[in-house]
Design an enzyme around this catalytic site. Structure first.
Site, PDB file in Angstrom:
ATOM      1  N   THR A  20       0.877  -1.174   0.000  1.00 30.84           N
ATOM      2  CA  THR A  20       0.000   0.000   0.000  1.00 30.84           C
ATOM      3  C   THR A  20       0.912   1.221   0.000  1.00 30.84           C
ATOM      4  OG1 THR A  20      -0.019   0.065   2.403  1.00 30.84           O
ATOM      5  CG2 THR A  20      -1.783  -1.153   1.352  1.00 30.84           C
TER       6      THR A  20
ATOM      7  N   SER B 159       5.290   8.222  10.986  1.00 26.03           N
ATOM      8  CA  SER B 159       4.202   7.498  10.336  1.00 26.03           C
ATOM      9  C   SER B 159       4.421   7.462   8.832  1.00 26.03           C
ATOM     10  CB  SER B 159       2.853   8.130  10.684  1.00 26.03           C
ATOM     11  OG  SER B 159       2.376   8.875   9.593  1.00 26.03           O
ATOM     12  N   LYS B 160       3.728   6.523   8.200  1.00 26.44           N
ATOM     13  CA  LYS B 160       3.767   6.376   6.754  1.00 26.44           C
ATOM     14  C   LYS B 160       3.513   7.695   6.058  1.00 26.44           C
ATOM     15  CE  LYS B 160       2.381   1.812   5.149  1.00 26.44           C
ATOM     16  NZ  LYS B 160       1.421   0.944   4.584  1.00 26.44           N
ATOM     17  N   ARG B 161       2.695   8.518   6.690  1.00 27.11           N
ATOM     18  CA  ARG B 161       2.274   9.751   6.030  1.00 27.11           C
ATOM     19  C   ARG B 161       3.296  10.876   6.166  1.00 27.11           C
ATOM     20  NH1 ARG B 161      -1.930   6.905   7.273  1.00 27.11           N
ATOM     21  NH2 ARG B 161      -1.518   7.229   9.474  1.00 27.11           N
ATOM     22  N   ASP B 162       4.257  10.750   7.092  1.00 25.58           N
ATOM     23  CA  ASP B 162       5.276  11.794   7.209  1.00 25.58           C
ATOM     24  C   ASP B 162       6.137  11.786   5.954  1.00 25.58           C
ATOM     25  OD1 ASP B 162       4.585  12.680   9.760  1.00 25.58           O
ATOM     26  OD2 ASP B 162       5.655  11.016  10.704  1.00 25.58           O
TER      27      ASP B 162
END
Ligand code: GLU
Ligand code: ZN
Length: 494
Positions: free
Chosen positions: A14, A259-262
């Site tokens: 993902t 996090s993945k989103r950083d």
């Protein structure tokens, strides 16, 4: 001879690979190599809504770029394939069936709304708010009634009523009391098997001996142990329970979990900026581990030789970009010049400065210029700004506006006068090489105009390279050549 150690790296495809995932891959890889074991690469792509083929390809490309080779997995195959969970549906359906028949799992007909309502009530009364076991022992009549309403059940694991102890390789003894871990969903009502089922099932079927992964997954461990035991009781697997080791969390800015989103967690970013795989892996290894007290710089082979999971530090590790850059810089300086030049090429290509196949002349120029910047770069991408003036087409060459305003002012005694004197001095040089260029410019500007070196050379640098920051000036002029140098000085004057 293989030692029997089998570890796995099992990302879900993902989005883009992120540094936490890469750290997990690295530690598993090092563990496998240290023990002469097998590094299994498995793709956990059972979530049709979130997984993508592009992300799968990116994951493989990332592993190749990093140089983390796998012994079993996509493209290389192996005795326990397929290694993409999306191709193992039948296996999971069969295991689910056997868990149900053996009483280790049961159908739960509760609707989301009912679960939610009971959760709320439990919370209000200060009780544990996980699944309450309502469907553990339904009668045939109750089941018939639910079915009559058209309800489709999920499959839930029946957690055993006893304490589950984990002897964690990193964190030591961790134990979960009976009743602390609620019965959890293995298969959705639509038949989709979940991570909770497929991950431990494949660990068992693939003979995984050690599971090294992030600390955020520690809470799933008692469930996975319970499931493994059920599989063994059913005769689905015969191998031993994997040994678990939970790697410390990686913290980002402000002491939050990275996090993945950083943005700074995206592996792509590091590739684009021109981090070396050697440097990035070296830094990621330090997130929880170290080779020795005072050896911060090491390569994969050294890491594999020395890796000891018992020496992984359980405390959270802070991701420090500055340190990562510094370590990358050390690696950049270690590489042979030709190799650095080679690796700069894709960055010049991406910046549109050279074609995807640079000419022999451009390659030669790059090899000659690389020593001027190798010592001062921390990432390959910096070469674009530092060396771009050598490769840019003459009609594309521009001077930074701020630097021009400051260093190329037309007023008397200012930058343009310096440029004019420099041009005059350089145009009469009979041999074009660094020492002659330096002598001519010193004579004309320092002695002739009586300027301090800083004031003498700044305007020339800006006119020639387009910026105040550049590789050493005289060498730069040498590499740029007489014609282009005089043309740019002339252009600054015009
Ligand atoms: N697919 C899981 C993830 O990417 C694997 C976790 C594990 O190592 O068990 O988070
Ligand atoms: Zn239920």
């Amino acid at each position: 001879m293989s030692s029997g150690v089998r570890v796995r790296f099992c990302p879900s495809p993902t989005g883009n690979p992120h540094v936490g995932v890469v750290r997990a891959a690295l530690f598993n890889w090092a563990f496998a190599r240290h023990h002469g074991g097998t590094f299994v690469f498995r793709i956990e792509d059972t979530d049709i809504a979130r997984d993508s083929e592009a992300s799968y390809e990116a994951m493989l490309a990332a592993m190749r770029w990093l140089g983390l080779s796998w012994d079993e997995g996509p493209e290389v195959g192996g005795p326990h394939g397929p290694y993409r969970q999306s191709l193992r549906r039948d296996i999971y359906a069969d295991v689910a069936e056997r868990l149900l028949a053996g009483g280790h799992a049961y159908h739960c007909y509760c609707s989301q709304a009912e679960l939610e309502e009971r959760r709320e009530r439990a919370r209000a009364q200060g009780r544990m708010s996980g699944y309450d076991g309502q469907c553990r022992a339904l009668t045939a009549e109750q089941v018939a009634a639910y079915r009559g309403e058209g309800r489709q059940p999920v499959l839930r694991m029946r957690m055993p009523g006893r304490t589950i102890a984990v002897d964690d390789l990193v964190r030591g003894q961790v134990s979960f009391d009976a009743g602390q871990v609620p019965d959890y969903v293995l298969v959705r009502a639509n038949g989709q098997p979940l991570y909770t089922l497929v991950n431990p099932v494949d660990d068992a079927l693939m003979g995984i001996t050690h599971v090294l992964r992030g600390e955020d997954l520690l809470s799933s461990t008692p469930r996975q142990i319970a499931l493994h035991e059920a599989l063994r009781e059913l005769g689905v697997v015969t191998g031993p329970m994997p040994v678990y080791g939970h790697l410390p969390l990686v913290m980002g800015e402000g002491n939050r979990k990275l996090s993945k989103r950083d943005p700074e967690s995206s592996l792509d970013l590091y590739r684009q900026r021109g981090f070396l795989p050697e440097g990035l892996l070296n830094y990621l290894a330090l997130l929880g581990w170290s080779l020795g007290d005072d050896q911060e710089i090491f390569d994969l082979a050294e890491m594999a030789a020395a890796f000891d999971v018992a020496r992984v530090n359980p405390n959270p590790a802070r991701f420090d970009l500055k340190k990562c850059e510094a370590i990358n810089g050390v690696w950049l300086r270690r590489l042979p010049v030709g190799e650095v030049a080679q690796r700069i090429v894709p960055h010049l290509v991406a910046a549109g400065l050279v074609a995807s196949e640079p000419t022999a002349e451009q390659r030669e120029l790059l090899v000659a210029a690389t020593p001027l910047v190798q010592e001062r770069m921390t990432t390959l991408g910096e070469a674009v700004d530092l060396l771009g003036f050598l490769f840019v087409a003459e009609d594309q060459f521009t001077v930074d506006a701020d630097d021009a305003a400051k260093h190329l002012a037309p007023s008397p005694g200012a930058g343009l006068e310096v440029v004019a004197a420099a041009r005059q001095a350089l145009s009469t040089l009979d041999r074009w090489h660094t020492a002659a260029i330096e002598a001519a410019l010193r004579a004309a500007l320092v002695d002739g105009l009586g300027l301090k070196p800083r004031h003498a050379f700044g305007p020339v640098r800006v006119a020639i390279t387009g910026s105040r920051v550049s590789p050493p000036l005289f060498e730069s002029l040498d590499l740029l050549g007489r014609d282009r140098t005089l043309a740019r000085l002339g252009r600054a004057l015009a």
